[in-house]
Design a protein around this motif. Sequence first.
Motif, PDB file in Angstrom:
ATOM      1  N   ALA A   1      25.895   0.611  -9.721  1.00 22.47           N
ATOM      2  CA  ALA A   1      24.508   0.305 -10.056  1.00 22.47           C
ATOM      3  C   ALA A   1      23.690   1.582  -9.970  1.00 22.47           C
ATOM      4  CB  ALA A   1      23.958  -0.720  -9.058  1.00 22.47           C
ATOM      5  N   ASP A   2      22.366   1.465 -10.158  1.00 20.46           N
ATOM      6  CA  ASP A   2      21.490   2.631 -10.014  1.00 20.46           C
ATOM      7  C   ASP A   2      20.781   2.654  -8.669  1.00 20.46           C
ATOM      8  OD1 ASP A   2      22.013   3.702 -12.548  1.00 20.46           O
ATOM      9  OD2 ASP A   2      20.683   2.211 -13.452  1.00 20.46           O
ATOM     10  N   SER A   3      20.313   1.470  -8.230  1.00 19.33           N
ATOM     11  CA  SER A   3      19.604   1.463  -6.950  1.00 19.33           C
ATOM     12  C   SER A   3      20.002   0.240  -6.135  1.00 19.33           C
ATOM     13  CB  SER A   3      18.104   1.524  -7.166  1.00 19.33           C
ATOM     14  OG  SER A   3      17.638   0.303  -7.654  1.00 19.33           O
ATOM     15  N   VAL A   4      20.363   0.507  -4.903  1.00 16.37           N
ATOM     16  CA  VAL A   4      21.032  -0.498  -4.078  1.00 16.37           C
ATOM     17  C   VAL A   4      20.221  -0.807  -2.826  1.00 16.37           C
ATOM     18  CG1 VAL A   4      23.116  -0.868  -2.661  1.00 16.37           C
ATOM     19  CG2 VAL A   4      23.297   0.255  -4.877  1.00 16.37           C
ATOM     20  N   VAL A   5      20.244  -2.080  -2.400  1.00 20.57           N
ATOM     21  CA  VAL A   5      19.821  -2.411  -1.040  1.00 20.57           C
ATOM     22  C   VAL A   5      21.081  -2.833  -0.296  1.00 20.57           C
ATOM     23  CG1 VAL A   5      18.512  -3.990   0.428  1.00 20.57           C
ATOM     24  CG2 VAL A   5      17.474  -3.098  -1.660  1.00 20.57           C
ATOM     25  N   MET A   6      21.277  -2.256   0.878  1.00 22.73           N
ATOM     26  CA  MET A   6      22.456  -2.565   1.687  1.00 22.73           C
ATOM     27  C   MET A   6      22.073  -3.576   2.758  1.00 22.73           C
ATOM     28  SD  MET A   6      25.656  -1.869   2.503  1.00 22.73           S
ATOM     29  CE  MET A   6      25.960  -0.425   1.477  1.00 22.73           C
ATOM     30  N   VAL A   7      22.855  -4.634   2.866  1.00 22.70           N
ATOM     31  CA  VAL A   7      22.633  -5.581   3.957  1.00 22.70           C
ATOM     32  C   VAL A   7      23.694  -5.337   5.015  1.00 22.70           C
ATOM     33  CG1 VAL A   7      22.354  -7.991   4.606  1.00 22.70           C
ATOM     34  CG2 VAL A   7      21.877  -7.273   2.255  1.00 22.70           C
ATOM     35  N   GLY A   8      23.275  -4.924   6.197  1.00 17.47           N
ATOM     36  CA  GLY A   8      24.225  -4.653   7.275  1.00 17.47           C
ATOM     37  C   GLY A   8      24.193  -3.198   7.683  1.00 17.47           C
ATOM     38  N   ALA A   9      23.784  -2.930   8.928  1.00 17.20           N
ATOM     39  CA  ALA A   9      23.724  -1.552   9.424  1.00 17.20           C
ATOM     40  C   ALA A   9      24.835  -1.287  10.426  1.00 17.20           C
ATOM     41  CB  ALA A   9      22.349  -1.263  10.026  1.00 17.20           C
ATOM     42  N   GLY A  10      25.982  -1.917  10.224  1.00 15.23           N
ATOM     43  CA  GLY A  10      27.170  -1.578  11.000  1.00 15.23           C
ATOM     44  C   GLY A  10      27.792  -0.326  10.390  1.00 15.23           C
ATOM     45  N   ASN A  11      28.924   0.115  10.920  1.00 16.09           N
ATOM     46  CA  ASN A  11      29.532   1.339  10.391  1.00 16.09           C
ATOM     47  C   ASN A  11      29.839   1.259   8.903  1.00 16.09           C
ATOM     48  OD1 ASN A  11      29.502   3.122  12.536  1.00 16.09           O
ATOM     49  ND2 ASN A  11      31.251   2.097  13.501  1.00 16.09           N
ATOM     50  N   ILE A  12      30.352   0.116   8.465  1.00 18.69           N
ATOM     51  CA  ILE A  12      30.717   0.011   7.046  1.00 18.69           C
ATOM     52  C   ILE A  12      29.474   0.127   6.172  1.00 18.69           C
ATOM     53  CG2 ILE A  12      31.747  -1.472   5.294  1.00 18.69           C
ATOM     54  CD1 ILE A  12      33.762  -2.398   7.293  1.00 18.69           C
ATOM     55  N   GLY A  13      28.403  -0.598   6.524  1.00 17.08           N
ATOM     56  CA  GLY A  13      27.160  -0.527   5.752  1.00 17.08           C
ATOM     57  C   GLY A  13      26.612   0.889   5.696  1.00 17.08           C
TER      58      GLY A  13
ATOM     59  N   GLY B   1      25.768   9.489  -6.478  1.00 19.32           N
ATOM     60  CA  GLY B   1      24.580   9.607  -7.303  1.00 19.32           C
ATOM     61  C   GLY B   1      23.790   8.314  -7.461  1.00 19.32           C
ATOM     62  N   VAL B   2      24.007   7.365  -6.574  1.00 18.66           N
ATOM     63  CA  VAL B   2      23.281   6.090  -6.620  1.00 18.66           C
ATOM     64  C   VAL B   2      22.208   6.139  -5.536  1.00 18.66           C
ATOM     65  CG1 VAL B   2      23.522   3.586  -6.298  1.00 18.66           C
ATOM     66  CG2 VAL B   2      25.372   4.895  -7.362  1.00 18.66           C
ATOM     67  N   SER B   3      21.000   5.620  -5.834  1.00 15.80           N
ATOM     68  CA  SER B   3      19.998   5.667  -4.768  1.00 15.80           C
ATOM     69  C   SER B   3      20.063   4.406  -3.907  1.00 15.80           C
ATOM     70  CB  SER B   3      18.600   5.901  -5.336  1.00 15.80           C
ATOM     71  OG  SER B   3      18.225   4.817  -6.122  1.00 15.80           O
ATOM     72  N   VAL B   4      19.827   4.590  -2.618  1.00 15.90           N
ATOM     73  CA  VAL B   4      19.845   3.474  -1.678  1.00 15.90           C
ATOM     74  C   VAL B   4      18.405   3.255  -1.221  1.00 15.90           C
ATOM     75  CG1 VAL B   4      20.750   2.610   0.515  1.00 15.90           C
ATOM     76  CG2 VAL B   4      22.196   4.018  -0.957  1.00 15.90           C
ATOM     77  N   ASN B   5      17.825   2.103  -1.606  1.00 16.87           N
ATOM     78  CA  ASN B   5      16.405   1.858  -1.328  1.00 16.87           C
ATOM     79  C   ASN B   5      16.144   1.544   0.130  1.00 16.87           C
ATOM     80  OD1 ASN B   5      16.252   2.150  -4.009  1.00 16.87           O
ATOM     81  ND2 ASN B   5      15.724   0.031  -4.495  1.00 16.87           N
ATOM     82  N   ALA B   6      17.081   0.829   0.756  1.00 20.04           N
ATOM     83  CA  ALA B   6      16.905   0.471   2.165  1.00 20.04           C
ATOM     84  C   ALA B   6      18.204  -0.102   2.692  1.00 20.04           C
ATOM     85  CB  ALA B   6      15.796  -0.561   2.317  1.00 20.04           C
ATOM     86  N   ILE B   7      18.358  -0.026   3.994  1.00 23.78           N
ATOM     87  CA  ILE B   7      19.445  -0.736   4.675  1.00 23.78           C
ATOM     88  C   ILE B   7      18.754  -1.751   5.571  1.00 23.78           C
ATOM     89  CG2 ILE B   7      21.400  -0.529   6.256  1.00 23.78           C
ATOM     90  CD1 ILE B   7      21.617   2.426   5.424  1.00 23.78           C
ATOM     91  N   ILE B   8      19.115  -3.017   5.464  1.00 25.02           N
ATOM     92  CA  ILE B   8      18.468  -4.008   6.320  1.00 25.02           C
ATOM     93  C   ILE B   8      19.501  -4.672   7.223  1.00 25.02           C
ATOM     94  CG2 ILE B   8      16.666  -4.410   4.603  1.00 25.02           C
ATOM     95  CD1 ILE B   8      17.915  -7.051   3.956  1.00 25.02           C
ATOM     96  N   ASP B   9      19.066  -5.095   8.379  1.00 23.42           N
ATOM     97  CA  ASP B   9      19.986  -5.754   9.307  1.00 23.42           C
ATOM     98  C   ASP B   9      19.217  -6.784  10.124  1.00 23.42           C
ATOM     99  OD1 ASP B   9      22.976  -4.650  10.710  1.00 23.42           O
ATOM    100  OD2 ASP B   9      21.878  -6.383  11.463  1.00 23.42           O
ATOM    101  N   ALA B  10      19.807  -7.956  10.273  1.00 21.36           N
ATOM    102  CA  ALA B  10      19.150  -9.033  11.005  1.00 21.36           C
ATOM    103  C   ALA B  10      19.054  -8.728  12.500  1.00 21.36           C
ATOM    104  CB  ALA B  10      19.919 -10.336  10.796  1.00 21.36           C
ATOM    105  N   ALA B  11      19.974  -7.927  13.003  1.00 25.40           N
ATOM    106  CA  ALA B  11      19.962  -7.614  14.434  1.00 25.40           C
ATOM    107  C   ALA B  11      18.788  -6.696  14.764  1.00 25.40           C
ATOM    108  CB  ALA B  11      21.278  -6.941  14.815  1.00 25.40           C
ATOM    109  N   PRO B  12      18.335  -6.724  16.021  1.00 21.26           N
ATOM    110  CA  PRO B  12      17.196  -5.888  16.400  1.00 21.26           C
ATOM    111  C   PRO B  12      17.539  -4.403  16.524  1.00 21.26           C
ATOM    112  CG  PRO B  12      17.915  -7.234  18.259  1.00 21.26           C
ATOM    113  CD  PRO B  12      18.723  -7.674  17.084  1.00 21.26           C
ATOM    114  N   SER B  13      18.857  -4.077  16.567  1.00 19.23           N
ATOM    115  CA  SER B  13      19.202  -2.652  16.641  1.00 19.23           C
ATOM    116  C   SER B  13      20.348  -2.352  15.677  1.00 19.23           C
ATOM    117  CB  SER B  13      19.610  -2.287  18.065  1.00 19.23           C
ATOM    118  OG  SER B  13      20.714  -3.076  18.426  1.00 19.23           O
TER     119      SER B  13
END
Lengths: 363, 101
Positions: free
Chosen positions: A150-162, A173-185
């Motif tokens: 894709a061109d612009s991605v939102v990642m769900v999950g801030a674990g190591n894989i994310g 060369g893909v832009s990542v708009n944000a990484i979101i995670d339900a956990a508080p840290s």
Amino acid sequence: MKRTDIAIIGGGPAGLCASIAAAKMGAKVTLIERNSTLGGQLVKQTHMFFGSQKQYASTRGIDICKILDNEVNKYDNIEVLTNTTVLGMYEDGVITLDCNGSYKKMLPSRIIVATGASEKYLPFANNDLPGIYGAGAVQTLMNVYGVKPADSVVMVGAGNIGLIVSYQLMQAGVSVNAIIDAAPSIGGYLVHASKVARLGVPILTSTTVKSAHGKEYITGITTVKLDDKWQEIEGSESYLPCDNLCISVGLSPLAELLWQIGCEMKYVPTLGGFVPTRDNHLKTSIDSVYVAGDVAGIEEASSAMVEGSIAGLCASRSIGLTMTDYDKVLADYIEQSNSLRRGPVGDKIRQGLAQVEIGGQTK
Amino acid sequence: MRIEQHPILTFPAGKMVKFTFDGKELYGKEGEPIVAALHANGIKVIGHSHNKHRPRGLYCAIGNCSSCLATVNGEPNVRTCITPLCEGMVVTMQNGKGVIK
Ligand SMILES: Cc1cc2nc3c(=O)[nH]c(=O)nc-3n(C[C@H](O)[C@H](O)[C@H](O)COP(=O)(O)OP(=O)(O)OC[C@H]3O[C@@H](n4cnc5c(N)ncnc54)[C@H](O)[C@@H]3O)c2cc1C
Ligand code: FES
């Protein structure tokens, strides 16, 4: 019917190391992999691995894959079947295969199941829209086939894989708009998080996806904030544009074959879901069936490799084979697996394993 | 789109072969999964579900989920993420369960 000493199902790091260990013991090994190439998850890991030196830390996953593949090729007593999927495992010990489109049966003396894991999914409105992919799928497309997902991605999950896949997306060369995670840290290691943060990617914690937008294809998502009880906070919704939503919320063991043959299974959330009970030689509740790697509990390639070696040695020993220094080599692998799980990072894994480990040692 | 430059990886040029998707002539690398060739051509919707006709595309890329089914050379329900591309393949969007001829 075709016979073999040890059938190893899955050619990832666990299966590769199991094959090598069993071959060293002199077993006739059949390594079965549904893909056209060996390596499992390693074929798409372009980053340098963490872990310990004995398991190739600081080597890139793709290079570890080549090292193990070459090693397997050195043994005449390892037969490799690629493009071959194991369809079933039966009580009489017979396994059935789809071998390049033809149906075959095999009777191994021992089976080592090293089928790995599959990605978990998330419930939210419109979660079936095209453009919502598993993190592994995105990695496969870009790192194995050289195609931008894709061109612009939102990642769900801030674990190591994310975190790692976000970094790899930017390398492609893909832009990542944000990484979101339900956990508080942030769940992943700090090194990975700071790498992406330095490149300007916001990591939004206590945040989840409420819905995806788009008619034929994803065009954006609505996120929502979560309170300390993981409940949505009303009015905290916000819109994020993207043409890809990458889901990286963990893996669950690919254990269908173990269920089918009737291995005793236990639900252990810290190991990723239902996993087989086993002794410290990785033998399951069924004497002829051993396990290794992510299918036995989600961990890392390093532990998958060590488990593979242990299962390969012990399965071979159980059919009367041995080698010089067998006891010493086995004890060393068992010590390696303990040391990988030491320290605070291994806490959850150790607690999980305590629930599934059965009996003492069997020889 | 294909990745032109990468700090770590290089991708072999490969042999380009012609195939069609819904009648449209396209090119892809021989042997890559059909779905990779479609992505390289900007095509991400591969089918529609049989009950609600919702669009479908890739999800797992390793043959686990059946999200990427299409009709290939007349055969329905082919997992395009693990089926290698060949010269002259006729790929069509699969709407619903597909028809076995
Ligand atoms: C993005 C990412 C980054 C990671 N980074 C690290 C890291 O830095 N360090 C680290 O130690 N670990 C890392 N890991 C984890 C590591 O890759 C896995 O834990 C490891 O690959 C598990 O090995 P495995 O052999 O159990 O399974 P897999 O590698 O998943 O291999 C299983 C194999 O079995 C095959 N298979 C499945 N079912 C069948 C069947 N029925 N018949 C035939 N074949 C079958 C599959 O095709 C696959 O090839 C990372 C993982 C990801 C996704
Ligand atoms: S994308 Fe999951 S089977 Fe093809």
